[in-house]
Write a protein that holds these residues in place. Sequence first.
Motif, PDB file in Angstrom:
ATOM      1  N   GLU A  41      -5.240   0.611   4.867  1.00 41.23           N
ATOM      2  CA  GLU A  41      -3.941   0.693   5.180  1.00 41.23           C
ATOM      3  C   GLU A  41      -3.387   2.191   4.958  1.00 41.23           C
ATOM      4  O   GLU A  41      -2.728   2.768   5.844  1.00 41.23           O
ATOM      5  N   GLN A  61       1.422   3.213  -3.160  1.00 38.65           N
ATOM      6  CA  GLN A  61       0.292   4.111  -3.882  1.00 38.65           C
ATOM      7  C   GLN A  61       0.774   5.565  -3.716  1.00 38.65           C
ATOM      8  O   GLN A  61       1.652   6.045  -3.078  1.00 38.65           O
ATOM      9  N   ALA A 119       0.777  -1.413   0.059  1.00 40.73           N
ATOM     10  CA  ALA A 119      -0.057   0.136   0.204  1.00 40.73           C
ATOM     11  C   ALA A 119       0.867   1.141   0.065  1.00 40.73           C
ATOM     12  O   ALA A 119       0.559   2.184  -0.633  1.00 40.73           O
ATOM     13  N   THR A 168     -10.764  -6.131  -0.298  1.00 42.85           N
ATOM     14  CA  THR A 168      -9.158  -5.833  -0.637  1.00 42.85           C
ATOM     15  C   THR A 168      -8.301  -6.979  -0.053  1.00 42.85           C
ATOM     16  O   THR A 168      -8.508  -7.753   0.676  1.00 42.85           O
ATOM     17  N   HIS A 191      -6.616  -0.059  -1.080  1.00 41.94           N
ATOM     18  CA  HIS A 191      -5.888   0.089   0.260  1.00 41.94           C
ATOM     19  C   HIS A 191      -6.549   0.969   1.104  1.00 41.94           C
ATOM     20  O   HIS A 191      -5.766   1.585   1.896  1.00 41.94           O
TER      21      HIS A 191
END
Length: 172
Positions: free
Chosen positions: A94, A13, A10, A162, A91
């Motif tokens: 997270e 990202q 994550a 997820t 995500h």
Amino acid sequence: MDPSEVEFIAEKQSVTIIPNFSLDKLYLITGDLGPFNPGLPVDVPVWLAINLKQRQKCRIVVPDWMDVEKLEQIKEQERKENTFTLMPNPHYMELTKLLLNHASDNIPKADEIRTLIKDTWDTRIAKLRLSADNFVNQQEVHAKGLTPHPKSGTAVSAASHTALEVSAYMIC
């Protein structure tokens, strides 16, 4: 995959920051980032945004999906429907945790966002458990040669979960 591995993924990202420093570019294995100019938004991976924030080199811009009204709608939709709602970010849990832990001063209504995400998470995990229990019960009915009740299961698409939700369920 365990939750720490999912969080690591994550962190790759992208998030927008507003730097307060100047730098032409950062040359990384994953690609070039920048240029960085004070006051001008630039997209960087979450791990870099957090690092810069901790060093007081930037302000993190709240992702569009991290809006209280949008999250309230998602929470209500998740509670009302038997199916799983498609989440605004793969995500979401997270990223919310990371951003609120490291940049809550940049996030308006941080406590409300934290609560909405946690409530949605709890609802989704409860649905996932129920769905898995229904699946196991159906398999037991089939194994005994009986016909399952037509409304005894919930169809679950892997695309609606997820990685962290699946990982968390597998640990339970």
